[in-house]
Design an enzyme around this catalytic site. Sequence first.
Site, PDB file in Angstrom:
ATOM      1  N   GLY A 249       0.765  -1.135  -0.083  1.00 16.68           N
ATOM      2  CA  GLY A 249      -0.130  -0.007  -0.085  1.00 16.68           C
ATOM      3  C   GLY A 249       0.643   1.279  -0.001  1.00 16.68           C
ATOM      4  N   PRO A 287       4.390  -5.403  -0.730  1.00 16.22           N
ATOM      5  CA  PRO A 287       4.610  -4.029  -1.463  1.00 16.22           C
ATOM      6  C   PRO A 287       4.525  -4.499  -3.141  1.00 16.22           C
ATOM      7  CG  PRO A 287       6.436  -4.783  -0.767  1.00 16.22           C
ATOM      8  CD  PRO A 287       5.787  -5.829  -0.225  1.00 16.22           C
ATOM      9  N   GLY A 288       3.651  -3.508  -3.777  1.00 16.60           N
ATOM     10  CA  GLY A 288       3.656  -3.558  -5.089  1.00 16.60           C
ATOM     11  C   GLY A 288       3.992  -2.184  -5.811  1.00 16.60           C
ATOM     12  N   ARG A 289       3.236  -1.257  -5.755  1.00 18.80           N
ATOM     13  CA  ARG A 289       3.378  -0.039  -6.395  1.00 18.80           C
ATOM     14  C   ARG A 289       4.790   0.717  -6.107  1.00 18.80           C
ATOM     15  NH1 ARG A 289      -0.904   3.460  -7.846  1.00 18.80           N
ATOM     16  NH2 ARG A 289      -2.019   2.329  -6.189  1.00 18.80           N
ATOM     17  N   ARG A 325      -4.960   3.949 -16.016  1.00 15.79           N
ATOM     18  CA  ARG A 325      -5.063   4.649 -14.575  1.00 15.79           C
ATOM     19  C   ARG A 325      -5.817   5.788 -14.786  1.00 15.79           C
ATOM     20  NH1 ARG A 325      -1.822   6.119 -11.448  1.00 15.79           N
ATOM     21  NH2 ARG A 325      -2.834   5.137  -9.459  1.00 15.79           N
ATOM     22  N   TYR A 329      -9.213   6.261 -12.766  1.00 13.73           N
ATOM     23  CA  TYR A 329      -9.236   6.638 -11.425  1.00 13.73           C
ATOM     24  C   TYR A 329      -8.905   8.174 -11.489  1.00 13.73           C
ATOM     25  CZ  TYR A 329      -7.311   1.990 -10.562  1.00 13.73           C
ATOM     26  OH  TYR A 329      -7.203   0.491 -10.640  1.00 13.73           O
ATOM     27  N   CYS A 355     -11.400   5.162 -29.112  1.00 15.02           N
ATOM     28  CA  CYS A 355     -12.602   5.866 -29.413  1.00 15.02           C
ATOM     29  C   CYS A 355     -13.545   6.022 -28.293  1.00 15.02           C
ATOM     30  CB  CYS A 355     -13.447   5.156 -30.590  1.00 15.02           C
ATOM     31  SG  CYS A 355     -12.448   4.851 -32.152  1.00 15.02           S
ATOM     32  N   GLU A 356     -13.104   6.649 -27.364  1.00 15.46           N
ATOM     33  CA  GLU A 356     -13.777   6.875 -25.884  1.00 15.46           C
ATOM     34  C   GLU A 356     -13.431   8.449 -25.679  1.00 15.46           C
ATOM     35  OE1 GLU A 356     -15.226   4.449 -23.905  1.00 15.46           O
ATOM     36  OE2 GLU A 356     -14.913   2.722 -24.741  1.00 15.46           O
ATOM     37  N   TYR A 383       0.740  -0.745 -12.257  1.00 19.71           N
ATOM     38  CA  TYR A 383      -0.485  -0.965 -12.721  1.00 19.71           C
ATOM     39  C   TYR A 383      -0.881  -0.067 -14.085  1.00 19.71           C
ATOM     40  CZ  TYR A 383      -1.014  -2.111  -7.836  1.00 19.71           C
ATOM     41  OH  TYR A 383      -0.829  -2.870  -6.478  1.00 19.71           O
TER      42      TYR A 383
HETATM   43  N1  LLP Z   1      -1.663  -6.922  -1.073  1.00 21.05           N
HETATM   44  C1  LLP Z   1      -3.158  -6.918  -1.599  1.00 21.05           C
HETATM   45  C2  LLP Z   1      -4.155  -8.159  -0.681  1.00 21.05           C
HETATM   46  C3  LLP Z   1      -3.580  -6.195  -2.358  1.00 21.05           C
HETATM   47  O1  LLP Z   1      -4.953  -6.075  -2.497  1.00 21.05           O
HETATM   48  C4  LLP Z   1      -2.668  -5.244  -3.109  1.00 21.05           C
HETATM   49  C5  LLP Z   1      -3.142  -4.138  -4.076  1.00 21.05           C
HETATM   50  C6  LLP Z   1      -1.186  -5.201  -2.584  1.00 21.05           C
HETATM   51  C7  LLP Z   1      -0.878  -5.955  -1.619  1.00 21.05           C
HETATM   52  C8  LLP Z   1      -0.171  -4.076  -3.205  1.00 21.05           C
HETATM   53  O2  LLP Z   1      -0.577  -2.854  -3.017  1.00 21.05           O
HETATM   54  P1  LLP Z   1       0.269  -1.769  -3.349  1.00 21.05           P
HETATM   55  O3  LLP Z   1       1.627  -1.981  -2.647  1.00 21.05           O
HETATM   56  O4  LLP Z   1       0.673  -1.859  -4.717  1.00 21.05           O
HETATM   57  O5  LLP Z   1      -0.426  -0.415  -3.133  1.00 21.05           O
HETATM   58  N2  LLP Z   1      -4.892  -0.423  -9.689  1.00 21.05           N
HETATM   59  C9  LLP Z   1      -4.818   0.559  -8.738  1.00 21.05           C
HETATM   60  C10 LLP Z   1      -4.307  -0.165  -7.387  1.00 21.05           C
HETATM   61  C11 LLP Z   1      -5.082  -1.527  -6.986  1.00 21.05           C
HETATM   62  C12 LLP Z   1      -4.383  -1.970  -5.646  1.00 21.05           C
HETATM   63  C13 LLP Z   1      -4.910  -3.290  -5.526  1.00 21.05           C
HETATM   64  N3  LLP Z   1      -4.346  -4.214  -4.332  1.00 21.05           N
HETATM   65  C14 LLP Z   1      -4.113   1.670  -9.287  1.00 21.05           C
HETATM   66  O6  LLP Z   1      -3.500   1.757 -10.297  1.00 21.05           O
HETATM   67  O7  LLP Z   1      -3.898   2.504  -8.190  1.00 21.05           O
END
Ligand code: LLP
Length: 427
Positions: A249, A287-289, A325, A329, A355-356, A383
């Site tokens: 997150g 962590p992802g993003r 994105r 969003y 075309c949107e 993402y």
């Molecule tokens: N763990 C779980 C259970 C999750 O659902 C997520 C993200 C993460 C970890 C990783 O979160 P991060 O560190 O990336 O914030 N598509 C959206 C973001 C969707 C996030 C979904 N879950 C965007 O582009 O902002």
Amino acid sequence: MASSASPLPGAPYLHHAHGELHLEGVALSQLALQYGTPLFAYSKAAMLHALGAYQKGLAGRKATICYAMKANSNLAILQLFARAGCGFDVVSGGELARVLAAGGRADQVIFSGVGKTRQEMEHALKAGIACFNVESLAELEVLNEVALRVGRRAPVSLRVNPNVDAKTHPYISTGLKGNKFGISHEDAVAAYVHAGQLQGLEVVGIDCHIGSQITEVGPYLDTADRILDLVQAIEATGVTLKHLDFGGGLGINYRGEQPPQADALWALLLAKLDARGFGQRHLVIEPGRSLVGNAGICLTEVLYLKPGETKHFCIVDAAMNDLPRPAMYQAHHHIEAVRPRSGAAVTYDVVGPVCESGDWLGRDRDLTVQAGDVLAVCSTGAYCVAMGSNYNTRNRPAEVLVDGNQVHLIRQRETPQDQWRQEVLLP
Ligand code: LLP
């Protein structure tokens, strides 16, 4: 728009040199020329630096960093993180297959998500993953049944919804009451007692994740308190939790946000865990993003400039299918020309060919550009490609990984034939 004083998103790996934008040692105009556009380029050093901040923050602790690969699941990026010692947070059988194809270890995989199928559970059990993050009582029963059938005990954590406001976009906030994720805080103890009685399951931990693009420390600290209270209540019933999973997150810089650094955040969280006697537990994070977002840019060529009565449009060759994105969003991505021109700026909406009306990449951007110029759309490592599509039968873009002065092609540009390979004509 970001103030001119705020750092370029992606700095210092994305930087100006010799009058043009570079990613590490490579001029972006060169990349566009060599590989075409739209093109996604990622800095290896930026990803390893972002990972390093977590590793530094958790140094000396028992911890597994499970990259939430939904952010960017290119095999080469998974390989990079696997080699750097990461586990993975997966949300589908497809993601698990990618981890294994990239050389990741199944025993460092955790499986999240509210809708795991029996087939996905069976494959993951047979592969020997580390943990299922279970999100409902119904899922608990099904997992137990599948585990008994295949003769294995399924390691489980329950994802608990701590009811904390992550103070982020409502579509990416997940820790509040009223969304589909997790088991409520109030029901958690009973759910653990029940899980402990199911023969096919082995309770190993507790999990939470409150949302994405979080830029403040407060929601994390509140979550930690709520989760630790629960751990005490759960363990008082005789169930032991070997690991504590605090999810992902952490936010990144899109337009001047200054989220805490991962090491600083973890210094605060560990102080809390230590104070409450949990500092020596095995910690898991997802962590992802924050590992990939600022490492990536999208290069796109200006096709046409189209003056309008109320707005001017800068029409580029990347679109909502490559970079969804903004459309999804109203997300902001900093955009600038890779070779700045002198002259007066014009305010444009930067839009794609799809075309949107929702197909826009940036609104009201001041740019000095001409057709044929290449723009960099920043903070697009997370993402973007992962959420991309083939809408309008547009080929998925190529992707490259930049490492110093070297460039590795990590995804070839798709062809129309690639797109319809699975389709079948009538006899
Ligand atoms: N763990 C779980 C259970 C999750 O659902 C997520 C993200 C993460 C970890 C990783 O979160 P991060 O560190 O990336 O914030 N598509 C959206 C973001 C969707 C996030 C979904 N879950 C965007 O582009 O902002």
